[in-house]
Scaffold this active site. Structure first.
Site, PDB file in Angstrom:
ATOM      1  N   GLU A 135      -2.581   5.665  -0.425  1.00 13.74           N
ATOM      2  CA  GLU A 135      -3.616   4.653  -0.272  1.00 13.74           C
ATOM      3  C   GLU A 135      -3.879   4.303   1.180  1.00 13.74           C
ATOM      4  OE1 GLU A 135      -2.901   2.217  -4.464  1.00 13.74           O
ATOM      5  OE2 GLU A 135      -1.711   1.762  -2.687  1.00 13.74           O
ATOM      6  N   VAL A 177       0.859  -1.174   0.000  1.00 14.34           N
ATOM      7  CA  VAL A 177       0.000   0.000   0.000  1.00 14.34           C
ATOM      8  C   VAL A 177       0.896   1.224   0.000  1.00 14.34           C
ATOM      9  CG1 VAL A 177      -0.192   0.151   2.519  1.00 14.34           C
ATOM     10  CG2 VAL A 177      -1.985   1.125   1.103  1.00 14.34           C
ATOM     11  N   SER A 178       0.554   2.226  -0.832  1.00 18.28           N
ATOM     12  CA  SER A 178       1.335   3.451  -0.887  1.00 18.28           C
ATOM     13  C   SER A 178       0.902   4.386   0.232  1.00 18.28           C
ATOM     14  CB  SER A 178       1.152   4.144  -2.240  1.00 18.28           C
ATOM     15  OG  SER A 178      -0.179   4.618  -2.370  1.00 18.28           O
ATOM     16  N   THR A 179       1.643   5.470   0.409  1.00 17.73           N
ATOM     17  CA  THR A 179       1.310   6.442   1.451  1.00 17.73           C
ATOM     18  C   THR A 179      -0.082   7.015   1.222  1.00 17.73           C
ATOM     19  OG1 THR A 179       3.642   7.005   1.682  1.00 17.73           O
ATOM     20  CG2 THR A 179       2.038   8.565   2.580  1.00 17.73           C
TER      21      THR A 179
END
Length: 265
Positions: free
Chosen positions: A13, A9-11
């Site tokens: 998201e 998961v990205s920042t």
């Protein structure tokens, strides 16, 4: 089959709902139970963009290490973009890491299974389509940014040397746009000084980025972030962006409250 799950998961998201780190492992466990896989482990990358190469992510390195050690027969992901968004990176991963060791890749959302020829073909099509869509978004973003800057409007943060005034609105990505840009009488001269130190745009640089940064420090000119010393990346952003800002008008004498620019460009 022994399964190694991978979640990312990205920042950005992490603040959303669609790809949370809580959802992805649950979906992987259910998938493994449905197809009779033995889930060995779920490897995670938290706050990592898909643009980061797999071998440069902490979890990605762990996944590669365990695959090369023969700990899994299949890699299971919730979506293909959890692993990569670049088509060539994805195809190289399947060819160099999975096919070489006989490991399969299964994606829950796209129903991709590389144990079959059809699965590999579908993977190729999906990865190409995802990259094409991403490139289109980048083109539209660049066109919007260029159009707004040509009209002296803010797109995103306010450039160094400028102030933003007037009404505001946001685009679909949440970036602030629409305000008018004017030259900041306090910092625009610093921008012009940097260009003078650099030398003619169509000729060789008269001073290096480090030398320009040193000269700004010697003159007591603070960096865009308020620090005493400029980074050469900040100097480079000013130089590279100056051509697109030369048409910005001076700030009116009578004006609304202005927001001073903090961008390093």
């Amino acid at each position: 089959m022994r399964a190694l799950g991978y979640i990312r998961v990205s920042t950005e998201e992490q603040a959303g709902q669609g790809h949370s780190l809580a959802l992805q492992p649950d979906m992987i466990r259910q998938w493994c139970g449905l197809f009779g896989h033995t889930l060995v482990d779920v490897v995670e990358d938290r706050g990592i963009s898909a643009g980061t190469a797999l071998h440069k992510r902490p979890g990605g390195r762990e996944l590669l290490r365990r695959l090369r050690a023969g700990e899994g027969d299949v890699v299971v992901v919730y979506r293909l973009d959890r692993l990569f968004r670049n088509a060539q990176h994805g195809l190289n991963f399947v060819r160099d890491e999975l096919d070489r060791t006989g490991v399969a890749l299964q994606s829950i959302s796209e129903k991709v299974d590389t144990t079959t020829a059809v699965g590999k073909f579908v993977l190729t099509i999906l990865m190409g389509a995802a990259e094409y869509e991403r490139d289109l978004v980048r083109e539209r973003t660049r066109a919007t940014q260029q159009s707004l800057r040509e009209r002296g409007r803010v797109y995103g943060t306010t450039p160094y040397g400028c102030v933003a005034m007037g009404g505001t609105w946001s685009d679909d990505a949440g970036r602030v746009v629409g305000q008018s840009l004017f030259r900041d009488p306090a910092t625009w001269p610093h921008r012009e000084l940097i260009m003078d130190l650099r030398g003619p745009h169509d000729g060789p640089a008269q001073m290096s980025l480090d030398a320009i940064a040193d000269e700004l420090f010697r003159r007591g000119i603070r960096a865009p972030n308020g620090g005493k010393r400029w980074q050469k990346t900040s100097v480079s952003r000013v130089i590279n962006s100056h051509g697109g800002l030369k048409h910005i008008p001076p700030m009116p004498v009578v004006h609304e409250a202005a927001v001073s620019g903090g961008e390093q460009a």
